[in-house]
Design an enzyme around this catalytic site. Structure first.
Site, PDB file in Angstrom:
ATOM      1  CB  CYS A  54      -3.224  -1.802   8.933  1.00 50.23           C
ATOM      2  SG  CYS A  54      -1.660  -1.668   8.151  1.00 50.23           S
TER       3      CYS A  54
ATOM      4  CG  HIS B 286      -2.021  -0.906   1.289  1.00 51.45           C
ATOM      5  ND1 HIS B 286      -2.260  -1.784   2.321  1.00 51.45           N
ATOM      6  CD2 HIS B 286      -3.033  -1.086   0.398  1.00 51.45           C
ATOM      7  CE1 HIS B 286      -3.370  -2.475   2.062  1.00 51.45           C
ATOM      8  NE2 HIS B 286      -3.857  -2.073   0.906  1.00 51.45           N
TER       9      HIS B 286
HETATM   10  C1  CIR Z   1      -4.064  -7.665   3.299  1.00 53.81           C
HETATM   11  O1  CIR Z   1      -3.274  -8.137   2.490  1.00 53.81           O
HETATM   12  O2  CIR Z   1      -5.097  -7.090   2.961  1.00 53.81           O
HETATM   13  C2  CIR Z   1      -3.751  -7.815   4.766  1.00 53.81           C
HETATM   14  N1  CIR Z   1      -3.095  -9.055   4.978  1.00 53.81           N
HETATM   15  C3  CIR Z   1      -2.879  -6.677   5.244  1.00 53.81           C
HETATM   16  C4  CIR Z   1      -3.561  -5.348   5.130  1.00 53.81           C
HETATM   17  C5  CIR Z   1      -2.751  -4.256   5.694  1.00 53.81           C
HETATM   18  N2  CIR Z   1      -3.459  -3.023   5.614  1.00 53.81           N
HETATM   19  C6  CIR Z   1      -2.891  -1.848   5.467  1.00 53.81           C
HETATM   20  O3  CIR Z   1      -1.692  -1.764   5.292  1.00 53.81           O
HETATM   21  N3  CIR Z   1      -3.674  -0.783   5.417  1.00 53.81           N
END
Ligand code: CIR
Length: 254
Positions: A247, A160
């Site tokens: 997150c 991201h």
């Molecule tokens: C994903 O791949 O969606 C989750 N395992 C990790 C999401 C992390 N979110 C973020 O960095 N905003």
């Protein structure tokens, strides 16, 4: 009042999405303790915490940041790029409707909240495997009438935008220059992570202080050298699910 929306860790976290990491065992107990410490710290800083209920059907649901983008004016309910995460948005929308008018990202657009960085009236949107150009155009259409400048950003090597860059002050960002071009933030102060700590650019900025991970001591030293007020919080077990500090919450005032 400051609010932080969080969600209890899913017992199925081991089945999370992974894009740039190899799967390794996650100690659920340790991850839960780290998440509890995270919520506790936000509470200590003065946030009222709103916990969404645990959702075993959504392995990644602890990473609430991806489901909404909240500004002073409205709440944008995202359409996450990973189909397995799409339904996570419904309970978030229901909750945020108590605080803000809602706008929904519509197909074919996809957008993860982790791809939206807002500093003042400027927003950057990462074009990634999760957020497509239509996602960027949607958020541009939504935010520009509220006087935000919205800029697309390309990234290399990370999940991201906020894996590569986060705000660490009102005019300062911390970035990994291997994942994002520092020129993106030409008129801000730019602090670079230590080259041996590529994942250290995800720092939470709340109430004029940075919350950074102690697992990146050389970057922490840089934060300290720049006299940026900070606290540390270990999220190393959650990091195995490719999540980091920003997150795990959605922060806003009401
Ligand atoms: C994903 O791949 O969606 C989750 N395992 C990790 C999401 C992390 N979110 C973020 O960095 N905003």
């Amino acid at each position: 009042m400051h609010y932080a929306v969080t969600r209890q860790l899913s017992p199925t976290l081991a089945h999370c999405q992974l894009t740039h990491l190899d799967r390794q065992p996650i100690d659920l107990e340790r991850a839960r303790n780290q998440h509890a410490a995270y919520c506790h710290l936000l509470g200590r800083i003065g946030c009222t915490i709103i916990h969404l209920p645990e959702s075993p059907q959504w392995p990644d649901s602890v990473f609430v940041e991806d489901t909404a983008v909240v500004t002073d004016e409205l709440a944008i309910i995202t359409r996450p790029g990973a189909p397995s995460r799409r339904d996570e948005t419904a309970p978030m929308a229901q909750l945020l409707a108590r605080f803000r008018p809602l706008v929904h990202i519509q197909p074919p657009a996809t957008l993860d909240g982790g791809d939206v960085l807002i500093v003042g009236r400027r927003a950057w949107v990462g074009l990634t495997s999760r957020t497509n150009r239509a996602g960027f155009q949607s958020i541009q259409r939504i935010l520009e009438p509220h006087d935000y400048t919205v800029t697309p950003v390309t990234l290399t090597g990370c999940l991201h935008l906020k894996s590569a860059a986060t705000a660490i002050g009102h005019h300062t960002v911390i970035i990994n220059p291997n994942w994002i071009d520092p020129a993106t933030f030409a008129d801000l102060n730019v602090l670079e992570v230590h080259p041996t700590e590529p994942a250290a650019a995800n720092v939470l900025w709340l109430d004029d202080q940075a919350i950074a991970s102690p697992t990146f001591p050389k970057t922490l030293q840089r934060i300290q050298n720049h006299h940026i007020p900070h606290q540390t919080l270990d999220a190393s077990e959650l990091a195995k699910a490719e999540g980091a500090l920003t997150c795990c919450s959605i922060l806003f005032q009401a």
